[in-house]
Design a protein around this motif. Sequence first.
Motif, PDB file in Angstrom:
ATOM      1  N   PRO A  44       0.825  -1.217   0.000  1.00 52.57           N
ATOM      2  CA  PRO A  44       0.000   0.000   0.000  1.00 52.57           C
ATOM      3  C   PRO A  44       0.856   1.263   0.000  1.00 52.57           C
ATOM      4  CG  PRO A  44      -0.655  -1.533   1.744  1.00 52.57           C
ATOM      5  CD  PRO A  44       0.649  -2.016   1.212  1.00 52.57           C
ATOM      6  N   VAL A  45       0.305   2.324  -0.541  1.00 49.50           N
ATOM      7  CA  VAL A  45       0.918   3.649  -0.486  1.00 49.50           C
ATOM      8  C   VAL A  45      -0.072   4.548   0.246  1.00 49.50           C
ATOM      9  CG1 VAL A  45       1.827   5.591  -1.786  1.00 49.50           C
ATOM     10  CG2 VAL A  45       2.181   3.258  -2.624  1.00 49.50           C
ATOM     11  N   LEU A  46       0.333   5.056   1.419  1.00 52.13           N
ATOM     12  CA  LEU A  46      -0.581   5.759   2.308  1.00 52.13           C
ATOM     13  C   LEU A  46       0.030   7.068   2.783  1.00 52.13           C
ATOM     14  CD1 LEU A  46      -1.452   2.623   4.468  1.00 52.13           C
ATOM     15  CD2 LEU A  46      -2.959   3.664   2.757  1.00 52.13           C
ATOM     16  N   ASP A  47      -0.827   7.963   3.224  1.00 54.96           N
ATOM     17  CA  ASP A  47      -0.381   9.200   3.864  1.00 54.96           C
ATOM     18  C   ASP A  47      -0.275   8.958   5.363  1.00 54.96           C
ATOM     19  OD1 ASP A  47      -0.259  10.843   1.553  1.00 54.96           O
ATOM     20  OD2 ASP A  47      -2.449  11.006   1.582  1.00 54.96           O
ATOM     21  N   ALA A  48       0.705   9.619   5.987  1.00 56.97           N
ATOM     22  CA  ALA A  48       0.928   9.426   7.419  1.00 56.97           C
ATOM     23  C   ALA A  48       1.475  10.700   8.044  1.00 56.97           C
ATOM     24  CB  ALA A  48       1.888   8.261   7.658  1.00 56.97           C
ATOM     25  N   SER A  49       1.409  10.732   9.346  1.00 61.16           N
ATOM     26  CA  SER A  49       1.958  11.846  10.113  1.00 61.16           C
ATOM     27  C   SER A  49       2.905  11.306  11.163  1.00 61.16           C
ATOM     28  CB  SER A  49       0.836  12.640  10.783  1.00 61.16           C
ATOM     29  OG  SER A  49       1.377  13.642  11.631  1.00 61.16           O
ATOM     30  N   ARG A  50       3.933  12.070  11.460  1.00 63.39           N
ATOM     31  CA  ARG A  50       4.892  11.630  12.463  1.00 63.39           C
ATOM     32  C   ARG A  50       4.317  11.763  13.881  1.00 63.39           C
ATOM     33  NH1 ARG A  50       8.866   8.264  11.120  1.00 63.39           N
ATOM     34  NH2 ARG A  50       9.818   9.542   9.502  1.00 63.39           N
ATOM     35  N   HIS A  51       3.317  12.611  14.029  1.00 62.82           N
ATOM     36  CA  HIS A  51       2.707  12.838  15.334  1.00 62.82           C
ATOM     37  C   HIS A  51       1.189  12.811  15.195  1.00 62.82           C
ATOM     38  CE1 HIS A  51       6.646  13.976  16.929  1.00 62.82           C
ATOM     39  NE2 HIS A  51       6.798  14.740  15.846  1.00 62.82           N
ATOM     40  N   VAL A  52       0.524  12.615  16.339  1.00 65.68           N
ATOM     41  CA  VAL A  52      -0.934  12.668  16.346  1.00 65.68           C
ATOM     42  C   VAL A  52      -1.382  14.085  15.996  1.00 65.68           C
ATOM     43  CG1 VAL A  52      -3.016  12.460  17.755  1.00 65.68           C
ATOM     44  CG2 VAL A  52      -1.145  10.840  18.058  1.00 65.68           C
ATOM     45  N   ARG A  53      -2.304  14.173  15.083  1.00 62.81           N
ATOM     46  CA  ARG A  53      -2.905  15.453  14.708  1.00 62.81           C
ATOM     47  C   ARG A  53      -4.287  15.174  14.142  1.00 62.81           C
ATOM     48  NH1 ARG A  53      -2.157  16.732   9.100  1.00 62.81           N
ATOM     49  NH2 ARG A  53      -0.731  15.295   8.026  1.00 62.81           N
ATOM     50  N   PRO A  54      -5.105  16.178  13.980  1.00 61.57           N
ATOM     51  CA  PRO A  54      -6.469  15.933  13.483  1.00 61.57           C
ATOM     52  C   PRO A  54      -6.456  15.131  12.175  1.00 61.57           C
ATOM     53  CG  PRO A  54      -6.284  18.171  14.260  1.00 61.57           C
ATOM     54  CD  PRO A  54      -4.896  17.597  14.314  1.00 61.57           C
ATOM     55  N   GLY A  55      -7.199  14.049  12.181  1.00 58.16           N
ATOM     56  CA  GLY A  55      -7.280  13.197  11.000  1.00 58.16           C
ATOM     57  C   GLY A  55      -6.250  12.095  10.958  1.00 58.16           C
ATOM     58  N   PHE A  56      -5.265  12.091  11.851  1.00 60.60           N
ATOM     59  CA  PHE A  56      -4.219  11.063  11.885  1.00 60.60           C
ATOM     60  C   PHE A  56      -4.041  10.584  13.324  1.00 60.60           C
ATOM     61  CE2 PHE A  56      -3.411  13.357   8.018  1.00 60.60           C
ATOM     62  CZ  PHE A  56      -3.001  12.383   7.114  1.00 60.60           C
ATOM     63  N   SER A  57      -4.686   9.467  13.638  1.00 60.25           N
ATOM     64  CA  SER A  57      -4.671   8.982  15.020  1.00 60.25           C
ATOM     65  C   SER A  57      -4.490   7.474  15.136  1.00 60.25           C
ATOM     66  CB  SER A  57      -5.972   9.379  15.722  1.00 60.25           C
ATOM     67  OG  SER A  57      -7.090   8.826  15.021  1.00 60.25           O
ATOM     68  N   ALA A  58      -4.315   6.752  14.027  1.00 58.45           N
ATOM     69  CA  ALA A  58      -4.144   5.296  14.065  1.00 58.45           C
ATOM     70  C   ALA A  58      -2.656   4.968  14.060  1.00 58.45           C
ATOM     71  CB  ALA A  58      -4.840   4.645  12.871  1.00 58.45           C
ATOM     72  N   PRO A  59      -2.099   4.505  15.188  1.00 58.63           N
ATOM     73  CA  PRO A  59      -0.646   4.319  15.271  1.00 58.63           C
ATOM     74  C   PRO A  59      -0.163   3.049  14.571  1.00 58.63           C
ATOM     75  CG  PRO A  59      -1.678   3.668  17.330  1.00 58.63           C
ATOM     76  CD  PRO A  59      -2.783   4.220  16.461  1.00 58.63           C
ATOM     77  N   ILE A  60       1.055   3.156  14.041  1.00 61.20           N
ATOM     78  CA  ILE A  60       1.801   2.007  13.532  1.00 61.20           C
ATOM     79  C   ILE A  60       3.024   1.854  14.427  1.00 61.20           C
ATOM     80  CG2 ILE A  60       3.093   1.038  11.603  1.00 61.20           C
ATOM     81  CD1 ILE A  60       0.094   1.181  11.101  1.00 61.20           C
ATOM     82  N   TYR A  61       3.206   0.659  14.997  1.00 64.19           N
ATOM     83  CA  TYR A  61       4.215   0.473  16.038  1.00 64.19           C
ATOM     84  C   TYR A  61       5.462  -0.247  15.547  1.00 64.19           C
ATOM     85  CZ  TYR A  61       0.467   1.546  19.394  1.00 64.19           C
ATOM     86  OH  TYR A  61      -0.546   2.150  20.103  1.00 64.19           O
ATOM     87  N   ALA A  62       6.588   0.122  16.176  1.00 63.77           N
ATOM     88  CA  ALA A  62       7.808  -0.680  16.084  1.00 63.77           C
ATOM     89  C   ALA A  62       7.698  -1.812  17.107  1.00 63.77           C
ATOM     90  CB  ALA A  62       9.026   0.189  16.363  1.00 63.77           C
ATOM     91  N   LEU A  63       8.665  -2.729  17.084  1.00 67.18           N
ATOM     92  CA  LEU A  63       8.653  -3.836  18.040  1.00 67.18           C
ATOM     93  C   LEU A  63       8.659  -3.298  19.471  1.00 67.18           C
ATOM     94  CD1 LEU A  63      11.197  -6.307  16.396  1.00 67.18           C
ATOM     95  CD2 LEU A  63       8.772  -6.732  16.757  1.00 67.18           C
ATOM     96  N   PRO A  64       7.742  -3.745  20.295  1.00 65.00           N
ATOM     97  CA  PRO A  64       7.661  -3.228  21.669  1.00 65.00           C
ATOM     98  C   PRO A  64       8.661  -3.899  22.609  1.00 65.00           C
ATOM     99  CG  PRO A  64       5.915  -4.802  21.286  1.00 65.00           C
ATOM    100  CD  PRO A  64       6.642  -4.657  19.977  1.00 65.00           C
ATOM    101  N   HIS A  65       8.840  -3.296  23.766  1.00 61.56           N
ATOM    102  CA  HIS A  65       9.690  -3.882  24.797  1.00 61.56           C
ATOM    103  C   HIS A  65       9.039  -5.161  25.328  1.00 61.56           C
ATOM    104  CE1 HIS A  65      12.149  -0.286  24.810  1.00 61.56           C
ATOM    105  NE2 HIS A  65      11.079   0.458  25.056  1.00 61.56           N
ATOM    106  N   GLY A  66       9.858  -6.146  25.609  1.00 60.81           N
ATOM    107  CA  GLY A  66       9.362  -7.364  26.223  1.00 60.81           C
ATOM    108  C   GLY A  66       8.758  -8.362  25.264  1.00 60.81           C
ATOM    109  N   LEU A  67       8.800  -8.067  23.955  1.00 64.02           N
ATOM    110  CA  LEU A  67       8.249  -9.007  22.982  1.00 64.02           C
ATOM    111  C   LEU A  67       9.208 -10.170  22.800  1.00 64.02           C
ATOM    112  CD1 LEU A  67       5.832  -9.173  20.745  1.00 64.02           C
ATOM    113  CD2 LEU A  67       7.711  -8.724  19.186  1.00 64.02           C
ATOM    114  N   SER A  68       8.712 -11.378  22.894  1.00 61.56           N
ATOM    115  CA  SER A  68       9.517 -12.581  22.682  1.00 61.56           C
ATOM    116  C   SER A  68       8.963 -13.331  21.488  1.00 61.56           C
ATOM    117  CB  SER A  68       9.500 -13.468  23.928  1.00 61.56           C
ATOM    118  OG  SER A  68      10.186 -14.670  23.693  1.00 61.56           O
TER     119      SER A  68
END
Length: 425
Positions: free
Chosen positions: A186-210
């Motif tokens: 997919p090719v999508l628009d994104a924001s580096r920070h939460v702002r109006p219209g952009f609130s669905a986070p994409i995460y890196a690997l979290p701490h404690g993941l095995s």
Amino acid sequence: MVHHTMKTKTANANKASNNNAIMIRLPWLPGIRLFNLMCLLIVGSLSGCGWLTPAHTLTHTSTNTSAHATAPAPSPTAEVIAEQALSTSPSRLPPPIPQAKSRWIPAPWSELPGWPQDALQEAWGAWMQSCQRTTTATTALCAQAQRLNGAEQLAQKQWLEQHFQPYRVETLQGQAEGLLTSYYEPVLDASRHVRPGFSAPIYALPHGLSQRKPWFTREEMERNPQARSALKGKELVYLADPVDAMVLQIQGSGRVRVMEANGQIRMVRLAFAGTNDQPYKSIGSWLLEQGLTRDATWPGIKAWIAKNPQRLNELLWKNPRMVFFKEESLAGPAAELGPKGAQGVPLTTGRSIAVDPGSIPYGTPVWLVSNGPQIQLQKLVMAQDTGSAIVGGVRADYFAGSGPEAGALAGRLKQTLRLWVLWPK
């Protein structure tokens, strides 16, 4: 395989003596017929040759090898080699090869539908990507394949027929037909920070993941304080639509036009980094099972959410699996390459497939045939990826490329397929 033979009809020929008793007599050789004279002349000439060239001179050797060495027989041409490969008798084929989730049945090249017509040059780039890895079965032939990169289609075809044996892929139960689906970037628009219209986070690997140990589910990541704490600070970007976030997770990678803090727009790739090791569940299938929609495509799912916004989390939580990402630059040549598959090499649009590695090893060239309402495919592809839903002996996911057109194909492609692996002789 049906072999056709041309029917022939023969009739008994008249004896030659009945037709050739020529009664001409020569005045200077009375009583000798012309036919008998000709026989005498032929025998005499053969006798003369034997006298002039004794049999023992044919095996005579000399210390002067340059003058007396017998010229070697000419090597067969590539055309002859190809013809021999195509005419391989089933009785001379190698034995089947068992795999953990499939069995490979040897087949002649003539069994591969559309084999002479494919533009093999388009697949050679994908092959060169697989040759970057040293664990594939074709590694020993990569040097030769490299020399044919950019060569004429006929030369590539002849080389394949000389060095590889086709095997029809069947399930362990002997079924040769399976399922083809498709995926894309997919090719999508994104924001580096939460702002109006952009609130669905994409995460890196979290701490404690095995890895290989189930982590929190998608729902628990929203509600569990321990999960929320592990995810804090791991937000890579924010998308506008949580459904698009799930699409990105299902596809495994994507390109995003991200707005940086200084307002600049930059294109980056979000590449697969890992999962919470929870099972994948299709939210479209859940909607169908509940009788809530008849259209389980992504447009259909979004249409249902638009009418039922209060049930968004309920729907998304039906899929407990979460995918985590890492950011990669798209500067320079990387912009022309596809995302990396499970083999660890970039995918090639239309020439890479995801497979079940228990059926087909990574780096294997595969002849793929799928004729259905969405697309007609008879082409050489490379097994370079896998997926949680790509399970079974005759199963493949076709990489359609990047962007909306690729997404439109990937969203609707679901048809039968047949596979032949090309395995080194």
